[in-house]
Design an enzyme around this catalytic site. Structure first.
Site, PDB file in Angstrom:
ATOM      1  N   HIS A 308      44.640  44.464  37.759  1.00  0.00           N
ATOM      2  CA  HIS A 308      44.927  45.258  36.567  1.00  0.00           C
ATOM      3  C   HIS A 308      44.294  44.577  35.364  1.00  0.00           C
ATOM      4  O   HIS A 308      44.253  43.349  35.310  1.00  0.00           O
ATOM      5  CB  HIS A 308      46.445  45.392  36.355  1.00  0.00           C
ATOM      6  CG  HIS A 308      46.805  46.497  35.441  1.00  0.00           C
ATOM      7  ND1 HIS A 308      46.820  46.353  34.073  1.00  0.00           N
ATOM      8  CD2 HIS A 308      47.124  47.790  35.694  1.00  0.00           C
ATOM      9  CE1 HIS A 308      47.151  47.503  33.535  1.00  0.00           C
ATOM     10  NE2 HIS A 308      47.325  48.406  34.490  1.00  0.00           N
ATOM     11  N   ASP A 366      49.996  51.593  41.922  1.00  0.00           N
ATOM     12  CA  ASP A 366      49.434  52.508  42.917  1.00  0.00           C
ATOM     13  C   ASP A 366      49.543  51.985  44.347  1.00  0.00           C
ATOM     14  O   ASP A 366      49.224  52.691  45.287  1.00  0.00           O
ATOM     15  CB  ASP A 366      47.953  52.776  42.603  1.00  0.00           C
ATOM     16  CG  ASP A 366      47.810  53.558  41.312  1.00  0.00           C
ATOM     17  OD1 ASP A 366      48.616  54.462  41.091  1.00  0.00           O
ATOM     18  OD2 ASP A 366      46.899  53.245  40.532  1.00  0.00           O
TER      19      ASP A 366
HETATM   20  N1  CMC Z   1      39.752  43.709  44.774  1.00  0.00           N
HETATM   21  C1  CMC Z   1      38.889  42.659  44.779  1.00  0.00           C
HETATM   22  N2  CMC Z   1      38.461  42.022  43.668  1.00  0.00           N
HETATM   23  C2  CMC Z   1      38.917  42.483  42.488  1.00  0.00           C
HETATM   24  C3  CMC Z   1      39.815  43.567  42.391  1.00  0.00           C
HETATM   25  C4  CMC Z   1      40.242  44.181  43.593  1.00  0.00           C
HETATM   26  N3  CMC Z   1      41.080  45.211  43.574  1.00  0.00           N
HETATM   27  N4  CMC Z   1      40.090  43.807  41.090  1.00  0.00           N
HETATM   28  C5  CMC Z   1      39.403  42.921  40.392  1.00  0.00           C
HETATM   29  N5  CMC Z   1      38.697  42.101  41.230  1.00  0.00           N
HETATM   30  C6  CMC Z   1      37.838  40.971  40.828  1.00  0.00           C
HETATM   31  C7  CMC Z   1      36.514  41.464  40.274  1.00  0.00           C
HETATM   32  O1  CMC Z   1      35.530  41.536  41.281  1.00  0.00           O
HETATM   33  C8  CMC Z   1      36.223  40.411  39.238  1.00  0.00           C
HETATM   34  O2  CMC Z   1      35.670  39.278  39.912  1.00  0.00           O
HETATM   35  P1  CMC Z   1      34.580  38.349  39.161  1.00  0.00           P
HETATM   36  O3  CMC Z   1      35.277  37.763  37.974  1.00  0.00           O
HETATM   37  O4  CMC Z   1      34.221  37.331  40.196  1.00  0.00           O
HETATM   38  O5  CMC Z   1      33.449  39.262  38.806  1.00  0.00           O
HETATM   39  C9  CMC Z   1      37.591  40.007  38.696  1.00  0.00           C
HETATM   40  O6  CMC Z   1      38.509  40.314  39.748  1.00  0.00           O
HETATM   41  C10 CMC Z   1      37.998  40.774  37.433  1.00  0.00           C
HETATM   42  O7  CMC Z   1      37.826  42.162  37.689  1.00  0.00           O
HETATM   43  P2  CMC Z   1      37.300  43.197  36.613  1.00  0.00           P
HETATM   44  O8  CMC Z   1      36.775  44.389  37.311  1.00  0.00           O
HETATM   45  O9  CMC Z   1      36.411  42.501  35.639  1.00  0.00           O
HETATM   46  O10 CMC Z   1      38.676  43.522  35.879  1.00  0.00           O
HETATM   47  P3  CMC Z   1      39.000  44.796  35.027  1.00  0.00           P
HETATM   48  O11 CMC Z   1      40.135  44.429  34.163  1.00  0.00           O
HETATM   49  O12 CMC Z   1      37.778  45.330  34.365  1.00  0.00           O
HETATM   50  O13 CMC Z   1      39.452  45.900  36.120  1.00  0.00           O
HETATM   51  C11 CMC Z   1      40.763  47.195  37.578  1.00  0.00           C
HETATM   52  C12 CMC Z   1      40.764  46.221  36.383  1.00  0.00           C
HETATM   53  C13 CMC Z   1      42.173  47.787  37.733  1.00  0.00           C
HETATM   54  C14 CMC Z   1      39.802  48.360  37.308  1.00  0.00           C
HETATM   55  C15 CMC Z   1      40.362  46.441  38.858  1.00  0.00           C
HETATM   56  O14 CMC Z   1      41.297  45.410  39.127  1.00  0.00           O
HETATM   57  C16 CMC Z   1      40.217  47.363  40.062  1.00  0.00           C
HETATM   58  O15 CMC Z   1      39.161  47.970  40.260  1.00  0.00           O
HETATM   59  N6  CMC Z   1      41.307  47.509  40.913  1.00  0.00           N
HETATM   60  C17 CMC Z   1      41.285  48.442  42.011  1.00  0.00           C
HETATM   61  C18 CMC Z   1      41.579  49.847  41.495  1.00  0.00           C
HETATM   62  C19 CMC Z   1      43.032  50.044  41.131  1.00  0.00           C
HETATM   63  O16 CMC Z   1      43.943  49.678  41.856  1.00  0.00           O
HETATM   64  N7  CMC Z   1      43.256  50.677  39.958  1.00  0.00           N
HETATM   65  C20 CMC Z   1      44.596  51.022  39.474  1.00  0.00           C
HETATM   66  C21 CMC Z   1      44.984  50.263  38.240  1.00  0.00           C
HETATM   67  S1  CMC Z   1      46.733  50.420  37.846  1.00  0.00           S
HETATM   68  C22 CMC Z   1      47.010  52.085  37.531  1.00  0.00           C
HETATM   69  C23 CMC Z   1      46.148  52.707  36.491  1.00  0.00           C
HETATM   70  O17 CMC Z   1      45.795  52.060  35.490  1.00  0.00           O
HETATM   71  O18 CMC Z   1      45.833  53.867  36.622  1.00  0.00           O
END
Ligand code: CMC
Length: 431
Positions: A308, A366
Site C-alpha cells: 500500500h 483487498d
Molecule cells: N508484490 C511485490 N512487490 C511489491 C508489491 C507487491 N504487491 N507492492 C509493492 N512492491 C514492491 C515494488 O516492486 C517496489 O520495489 P522496489 O522498491 O524494489 O522497486 C516497492 O515494493 C514499492 O512499490 P511501489 O510500486 O513503488 O509502491 P506504490 O506505493 O507506488 O504502490 C501499490 C502501492 C498498492 C500500487 C502496490 O503495492 C501494488 O501494486 N500492490 C498490488 C495491488 C494492490 O493490492 N492494490 C490495492 C491497494 S489497497 C486498496 C486500494 O487502494 O484500492
C-alpha cells in the site's frame, strides 16, 4: 487553512524564501508551497504525489506507519464492530455520529431514493451482455446527470444534498442491475422494508421464480465490507473525483470519473485480481513459486492484495476483513475453503520473507474481501463494483467538503518539460 506557526527557508541561487509550515491535528507537518512559483519561479516535482498534500480535509486520517485509520476521529475497528454502514455514511457526510432521530430520518431518506428512473432500465439494455459490470457502472452513473437535472447545480446546497442522497441510495440498485444484466436475469426492484445490505443482497440474488431469504449473518458481513471501504482519504479515485469536481463538473460526472479510476488493478480492481491470483496459485505447495515471481524484478507479477502507498504496517481493514472471512466461511460450512488456506499460508510466508519485510508490504483490504464475496455467491467481476458502491459515500463526502471550501480552485498541475525547445517548422518536402 490553519495559521502557520513555523516556517522553512528555501535557498535557491543565493535568494531565500520563507515557506509556512502548517501543523495538522495528526500526522506530519505540511510545507505550504502555494506561493513558491510566484515568488521563486520554480515548480516542485512529485509524480505520484508521494510527498504532496493536495487539500485540507477533516474527514479521514491514516497513520500508515502505525496501521491506523479513523473517520472523523473514530477508529475503523470500532466503526466496523459497533456501528453500521448507514451510520458511517452519516458520520462521513455530516461530521458527527447521528442521534437516533437523525439516523432514522437519514435511513428513511436513503431508503426512499433507491429506485432508478424507469427509463434507465432501457439505458442498461444498450450494453453487451458480456460487458464488465464496472464498464456498465461508469456509463450508467455518468448518465444519471441526464436523468436527474434537478440535482446537478453544484452551487445550490439543497441540490448538492439531494445528489448525495441519490448517489448513496441508487448505487446498490445500479450495481445489482449491472450484475443481473450480465447474467441475463431480470432486474429486481429495491424493497423499502430491508436494510441497505440486505436489500443489495436480495437485488443481486432474488429471481422472479424464487425470492431470496436474507441471512442476517451474511447481511452483517456485507454491511461490514461496505463500512471497511467507505472512505480512505486522498486515494487515486477520491483525488480523481476532486480533480473532476474542481472544474465545476456535476456530481454524477465526478463520481463516474472516480469509478473509472477505481477500476484499475493497482486500486479497487485489486480485489478481483487477488482472487484470480489465489485461484491461479490453487494449492499451498505452489506458493513459493509465486513468492519468487513477486520478488523477481524481470517479472511484472505482483502479489495482489499486498502493499500500500500509505500503510507500512498491517492495513487495519484487512485485520477486520480476515475475521469476517473466518466467520462467513464457518457459517457457510466451508471453513476448509482451499482459497482461504492458500491466502492464510501466502500471508504467513510473505510476512516472514525478508523481501516483503524490508519493503514493509502487508496484506491490504483487498486480500480477504474476495474470499468472502465469492463465498456469498458473487462472481469476481462484481468485486470492484461492490467497492465502488461502498466508496461512493467517501467520494461524495470529499466532494461536498471541497465545494464548501470558499478557497477551492481548479486543479491544474504543472510539469517538468523535457521535450524539444521551440524549433522551426520544416516543410514536408524537406524532411
Ligand atoms: N508484490 C511485490 N512487490 C511489491 C508489491 C507487491 N504487491 N507492492 C509493492 N512492491 C514492491 C515494488 O516492486 C517496489 O520495489 P522496489 O522498491 O524494489 O522497486 C516497492 O515494493 C514499492 O512499490 P511501489 O510500486 O513503488 O509502491 P506504490 O506505493 O507506488 O504502490 C501499490 C502501492 C498498492 C500500487 C502496490 O503495492 C501494488 O501494486 N500492490 C498490488 C495491488 C494492490 O493490492 N492494490 C490495492 C491497494 S489497497 C486498496 C486500494 O487502494 O484500492
Amino acid at each position: 487553512m490553519s495559521e502557520a506557526k513555523k516556517t522553512a527557508t528555501l535557498t535557491i541561487d543565493g535568494a531565500s524564501y520563507e515557506l509556512p509550515i502548517h501543523s495538522p491535528t495528526c500526522g506530519p507537518d505540511v510545507l505550504d508551497i502555494r506561493k513558491l512559483y510566484g515568488q521563486a519561479g520554480v515548480f516542485t516535482y512529485d509524480p505520484g504525489f508521494t510527498s504532496t498534500a493536495s487539500c485540507e480535509s477533516t474527514i479521514t486520517y491514516i497513520d500508515g506507519e502505525e496501521g491506523v485509520l479513523t473517520h472523523r476521529g473514530y477508529p475503523i475497528g470500532d466503526l466496523a464492530g459497533k456501528s453500521h454502514y448507514l451510520e458511517v455514511c452519516y458520520l462521513l457526510l455530516y461530521g458527527t455520529l447521528p442521534t437516533a432521530t437523525e439516523l432514522e430520518t437519514f435511513e428513511t431518506t436513503i431508503t426512499r431514493h433507491t429506485m432508478l428512473h424507469e427509463q434507465m432500465a432501457t439505458f442498461f439494455r444498450g450494453f453487451r451482455r458480456d460487458a464488465h459490470p464496472m464498464a456498465i457502472m461508469v456509463g450508467v452513473v455518468g448518465a444519471m446527470s441526464a436523468f436527474y437535472h434537478d440535482s446537478t447545480d453544484i452551487n445550490d446546497p439543497l441540490q448538492r444534498e439531494i445528489a448525495s442522497h441519490r448517489l448513496i441510495a441508487k448505487m446498490p440498485t445500479i450495481a445489482a442491475m449491472a450484475y443481473k444484466y450480465t447474467i441475463g436475469q431480470p432486474f429486481v426492484s429495491p424493497r423499502n422494508d430491508l436494510d441497505y445490505a440486505s436489500n443489495f443482497l436480495r437485488m443481486c440474488f432474488a429471481v422472479p421464480a424464487e425470492d431470496y431469504e436474507v441471512n442476517p449473518i451474511l447481511s452483517r458481513a456485507m454491511d461490514r465490507i461496505f463500512t471497511l471501504h467507505a472512505d480512505h482519504e486522498q486515494n487515486a479515485s477520491t483525488s480523481t473525483v476532486r480533480l473532476a469536481s474542481s472544474s465545476g463538473a456535476n456530481p454524477f460526472a465526478c463520481i463516474a470519473a472516480g469509478i473509472a479510476c477505481l477500476w484499475g488493478p493497482a486500486h479497487g480492481g485489486a480485489n478481483q485480481a487477488c482472487l484470480e491470483m489465489l485461484k491461479e496459485i490453487g494449492s499451498v505447495d505452489r506458493i513459493p513459486e509465486f513468492i519468487a515471481r513477486a520478488k523477481d524484478k524481470s517479472d511484472p507479477f505482483r502479489l495482489m492484495g499486498f502493499g500500500h502507498r500509505v500503510y507500512k504496517n498491517m492495513d487495519p481493514r484487512a485485520t477486520v476483513m480476515k475475521q469476517s472471512a473466518d466467520e462467513v466461511l464457518e457459517l457457510l460450512g466451508v471453513d476448509d475453503n482451499p482459497l482461504l488456506q492458500v491466502a492464510s499460508e501466502l500471508e504467513r510466508i510473505a510476512l516472514s520473507d525478508p523481501y516483503f519485510k524490508e519493503k514493509k508490504l502487508f496484506p491490504n483490504v483487498d486480500f480477504y474481501s474476495g474470499i468472502i464475496l465469492e463465498a456469498m455467491g458473487f462472481p469476481t467481476s462484481m468485486f470492484t463494483p461492490i467497492f465502488a458502491m461502498s466508496r461512493t459515500v467517501g467520494w461524495i463526502s470529499q466532494w461536498k467538503e471541497q465545494l464548501s471550501d470558499p478557497g477551492h480552485k481548479i486543479g491544474r498541475p504543472r510539469q517538468l518539460y523535457l521535450g524539444e525547445d521551440v524549433r522551426a517548422y520544416t516543410d514536408i518536402e524537406n524532411r
